[in-house]
Write a protein that holds these residues in place. Structure first.
Motif, PDB file in Angstrom:
ATOM      1  N   SER A 110       0.831  -1.202   0.000  1.00 23.20           N
ATOM      2  CA  SER A 110       0.000   0.000   0.000  1.00 23.20           C
ATOM      3  C   SER A 110       0.867   1.254   0.000  1.00 23.20           C
ATOM      4  CB  SER A 110      -0.919  -0.005   1.218  1.00 23.20           C
ATOM      5  OG  SER A 110      -1.793  -1.119   1.185  1.00 23.20           O
ATOM      6  N   ALA A 111       1.946   1.226   0.803  1.00 19.40           N
ATOM      7  CA  ALA A 111       2.836   2.378   0.840  1.00 19.40           C
ATOM      8  C   ALA A 111       3.511   2.595  -0.513  1.00 19.40           C
ATOM      9  CB  ALA A 111       3.888   2.185   1.934  1.00 19.40           C
ATOM     10  N   GLN A 112       3.958   1.478  -1.150  1.00 17.45           N
ATOM     11  CA  GLN A 112       4.590   1.606  -2.466  1.00 17.45           C
ATOM     12  C   GLN A 112       3.606   2.117  -3.510  1.00 17.45           C
ATOM     13  OE1 GLN A 112       6.228  -2.225  -3.322  1.00 17.45           O
ATOM     14  NE2 GLN A 112       7.928  -2.024  -1.846  1.00 17.45           N
ATOM     15  N   THR A 113       2.365   1.638  -3.430  1.00 17.66           N
ATOM     16  CA  THR A 113       1.343   2.113  -4.368  1.00 17.66           C
ATOM     17  C   THR A 113       1.099   3.604  -4.194  1.00 17.66           C
ATOM     18  OG1 THR A 113       0.272  -0.057  -4.337  1.00 17.66           O
ATOM     19  CG2 THR A 113      -1.030   1.809  -5.154  1.00 17.66           C
ATOM     20  N   ALA A 114       0.998   4.022  -2.935  1.00 16.01           N
ATOM     21  CA  ALA A 114       0.799   5.447  -2.672  1.00 16.01           C
ATOM     22  C   ALA A 114       1.999   6.261  -3.151  1.00 16.01           C
ATOM     23  CB  ALA A 114       0.577   5.672  -1.175  1.00 16.01           C
ATOM     24  N   ALA A 115       3.217   5.719  -2.940  1.00 12.09           N
ATOM     25  CA  ALA A 115       4.422   6.431  -3.387  1.00 12.09           C
ATOM     26  C   ALA A 115       4.442   6.540  -4.912  1.00 12.09           C
ATOM     27  CB  ALA A 115       5.669   5.720  -2.882  1.00 12.09           C
ATOM     28  N   ARG A 116       4.064   5.432  -5.586  1.00 10.21           N
ATOM     29  CA  ARG A 116       4.030   5.470  -7.050  1.00 10.21           C
ATOM     30  C   ARG A 116       3.008   6.484  -7.553  1.00 10.21           C
ATOM     31  NH1 ARG A 116       4.819  -0.211  -6.775  1.00 10.21           N
ATOM     32  NH2 ARG A 116       2.563  -0.563  -6.909  1.00 10.21           N
ATOM     33  N   ALA A 120       3.830   9.639  -9.773  1.00  5.39           N
ATOM     34  CA  ALA A 120       3.151   9.864 -11.049  1.00  5.39           C
ATOM     35  C   ALA A 120       2.526  11.251 -11.087  1.00  5.39           C
ATOM     36  CB  ALA A 120       2.083   8.792 -11.276  1.00  5.39           C
ATOM     37  N   ALA A 121       1.912  11.663  -9.966  1.00  8.29           N
ATOM     38  CA  ALA A 121       1.318  12.993  -9.905  1.00  8.29           C
ATOM     39  C   ALA A 121       2.379  14.078 -10.034  1.00  8.29           C
ATOM     40  CB  ALA A 121       0.542  13.156  -8.597  1.00  8.29           C
ATOM     41  N   GLU A 122       3.532  13.879  -9.327  1.00  6.12           N
ATOM     42  CA  GLU A 122       4.614  14.857  -9.424  1.00  6.12           C
ATOM     43  C   GLU A 122       5.184  14.905 -10.835  1.00  6.12           C
ATOM     44  OE1 GLU A 122       7.506  13.935  -6.497  1.00  6.12           O
ATOM     45  OE2 GLU A 122       6.242  14.496  -4.791  1.00  6.12           O
ATOM     46  N   SER A 167       2.884  16.742 -12.986  1.00  8.71           N
ATOM     47  CA  SER A 167       2.995  18.169 -12.683  1.00  8.71           C
ATOM     48  C   SER A 167       4.213  18.775 -13.357  1.00  8.71           C
ATOM     49  CB  SER A 167       3.072  18.368 -11.164  1.00  8.71           C
ATOM     50  OG  SER A 167       3.288  19.726 -10.853  1.00  8.71           O
ATOM     51  N   TRP A 168       5.345  18.073 -13.296  1.00  5.36           N
ATOM     52  CA  TRP A 168       6.559  18.580 -13.954  1.00  5.36           C
ATOM     53  C   TRP A 168       6.389  18.617 -15.466  1.00  5.36           C
ATOM     54  CZ3 TRP A 168       9.951  21.378 -11.726  1.00  5.36           C
ATOM     55  CH2 TRP A 168      10.268  21.218 -10.372  1.00  5.36           C
ATOM     56  N   ARG A 169       5.733  17.575 -15.985  1.00  4.34           N
ATOM     57  CA  ARG A 169       5.512  17.559 -17.430  1.00  4.34           C
ATOM     58  C   ARG A 169       4.656  18.739 -17.859  1.00  4.34           C
ATOM     59  NH1 ARG A 169       4.201  11.131 -18.528  1.00  4.34           N
ATOM     60  NH2 ARG A 169       6.377  10.430 -18.699  1.00  4.34           N
ATOM     61  N   SER A 170       3.657  19.081 -17.070  1.00  4.02           N
ATOM     62  CA  SER A 170       2.812  20.224 -17.415  1.00  4.02           C
ATOM     63  C   SER A 170       3.587  21.530 -17.375  1.00  4.02           C
ATOM     64  CB  SER A 170       1.622  20.289 -16.458  1.00  4.02           C
ATOM     65  OG  SER A 170       2.061  20.554 -15.132  1.00  4.02           O
ATOM     66  N   GLN A 171       4.677  21.551 -16.582  1.00  7.01           N
ATOM     67  CA  GLN A 171       5.468  22.775 -16.491  1.00  7.01           C
ATOM     68  C   GLN A 171       6.574  22.841 -17.536  1.00  7.01           C
ATOM     69  OE1 GLN A 171       6.789  23.675 -12.469  1.00  7.01           O
ATOM     70  NE2 GLN A 171       5.097  22.493 -11.612  1.00  7.01           N
ATOM     71  N   LEU A 172       6.878  21.676 -18.153  1.00  8.20           N
ATOM     72  CA  LEU A 172       7.916  21.671 -19.188  1.00  8.20           C
ATOM     73  C   LEU A 172       7.421  22.395 -20.429  1.00  8.20           C
ATOM     74  CD1 LEU A 172       9.369  18.051 -18.968  1.00  8.20           C
ATOM     75  CD2 LEU A 172      10.490  20.159 -18.300  1.00  8.20           C
TER      76      LEU A 172
END
Length: 448
Positions: free
Chosen positions: A63-69, A73-75, A78-83
């Motif tokens: 569960s922790a790994q899923t949440a981290a993934r 993915a969200a981060e 977010s970075w892709r949207s800023q590129l």
């Protein structure tokens, strides 16, 4: 009877013994079961509890790994949207036919609009370009806190303006959206960095800077269009000048020839040579017809020659150029097109005169509009079509246009160049083979 009773007693005694033995076995089994329950069962239960704990721990880690993934993915998104895509090749591949954001009449109008807009930007920069709300004290002074906020706001505005000025300086018609996105990202970043002091570049000011980028791109595009039009006009004028020079030379030649025949005609009349006089009058009439034709060509700007040419070595087998020239000698124009700008001379498939060559050329271009090589600039008269297809179109437009037509390109220079190149490659391959054979012989010698 006594014997029978003895036998029964013996059997009963034997059964009692068996029953006792069975009870003993049952008791022994019960002892083993109790022993097992008391020892191995506890071990098994402990193992089971450990397994359950391990499973629960694995579930928690999963569960922790899923949440981290998901967070990564969200981060990443977010970075892709800023590129911002800045590669010239990628941007050029995405661009289509340019659409003006602010259509104006000419480059001068765009320049005036930019001047007016920059005056508005300069005024806005002094008033409401950036806002700052600071309500805490510095060194116990609220005024110092407010002064710090204003200084930070000015610093942020200078950073934003530096990015905006750079965007205006580097923008090109095909990079407008990329540059605008980059400036918007800069504004958002300034908002994040100045969140504590609530520093924000105003939307109105940002809109003015984005409009400046759009107007600059439109101005650059309009300048390029006008330059291209000016180049085309200069080329047209040069062509017209060459046509007029040809006409003047032909007029002078025909006038000289007419004067010659007029002199001959006067001498023959004086001599009374009737037969020679008839021939001289016929020749003089032919010269007069030629003069009339030249004058008609000079007066009719739509008359000329339509040509269909190709360059197999430069453009491939299925590309033709369809153009028009008013030259008295149209092959001069074809030879000019095959100058040093292309590796081989053009092949002529068709060359025919028309009283309205402009309309004929336009009709051919319209029928092949979907097959243009250059969809952006219609002045580039190259088409993806075979000479045979152009011949079919000419037949549809009227058989009188086709006097002589050739479907196949000779491409003499290109074919000769290929033959020479193939021969050079063959000689090179033979030399390499000979060298390899010599090497084998030397190796054999070493072995012996």
């Amino acid at each position: 009877m006594a014997l029978f009773g003895n036998n029964q007693s013996a059997e009963v005694a034997a059964l009692h013994q068996q029953l006792a033995a069975a009870h003993a076995t049952i008791a022994e089994l019960r002892n083993w079961v109790g022993h097992l329950r008391g020892t191995e069962t506890a071990v098994l239960e402990a193992d089971l509890r450990r397994l359950k704990a391990t499973v629960e721990q694995a579930k928690a880690e999963h569960s922790a790994q899923t949440a981290a993934r998901e967070q990564l993915a969200a981060e990443l998104e977010s970075w892709r949207s800023q590129l911002v895509e800045t590669r010239e090749l990628a941007l050029l591949q995405q661009v289509g036919i340019y659409e003006y954001a602010h259509p104006l009449e000419d480059a001068l109008a765009y320049k005036d609009a930019l001047t007016e807009l920059r005056a508005r930007i300069k005024t806005a920069a002094k008033t409401d370009a950036v806002t700052c709300q600071v309500d805490w004290a510095v060194n116990g002074s609220v005024k110092e806190g407010q002064k710090l906020g204003r200084d930070m706001a000015k610093l942020m505005l200078r950073a934003y303006n530096a990015e905006a000025d750079n965007a205006v300086r580097v923008v090109k018609p095909h990079t407008v959206e990329s540059v605008k996105t980059r400036l918007t990202t800069t504004r958002d970043t300034i908002g994040k960095l100045g969140a504590l002091m609530r520093i924000v570049v105003s939307s109105d000011y940002h809109r003015l800077r984005l409009k400046e980028i759009e107007l600059t791109a439109d101005y650059l595009m309009k300048v390029e269009v006008e330059r291209e039009a000016a180049r085309e006009e200069r080329a047209r004028l040069r062509e017209e000048a060459k046509v007029m020079k040809e006409v003047e030379r032909e007029r002078a030649r025909l006038a000289k020839e007419r004067a010659h025949y007029a002199t001959v005609l006067a001498r023959l009349e004086a001599k009374g040579d009737v037969e020679g006089l008839v021939r001289a009058k016929e020749q003089l009439a032919a010269v007069d017809d030629a003069i009339a034709g030249v004058e008609q060509r000079a007066a009719n700007i739509r008359a000329g020659y339509v040509y269909v040419i190709s360059n197999l070595g430069a453009f491939g087998p299925d590309v033709v150029k369809i153009g028009m020239t008013r030259r008295l000698e149209p092959m001069d124009r074809v030879r000019e097109l095959g100058d040093a700008s292309v590796p081989f001379r053009f092949d002529v498939h068709g060359l025919f005169f028309s009283e309205d060559a402009v309309a004929l050329e336009t009709a051919l271009h319209q029928r092949l509009a979907a097959d243009r090589v250059n969809m952006v600039n219609p002045r580039r008269e190259f088409f993806y079509a075979t000479p045979a297809r152009v011949k079919e179109l000419l037949t549809e437009l009227g058989d009188d246009h086709i006097l002589e037509y050739k479907d196949t390109a000779d491409a003499v220079e290109w074919r000769a160049s290929r033959r020479d190149t193939d021969s050079a490659h063959a000689l090179s391959g033979a030399s390499n083979t000979d060298a390899g054979d010599d090497g084998d012989l030397s190796s054999d010698g070493d072995l012996t």
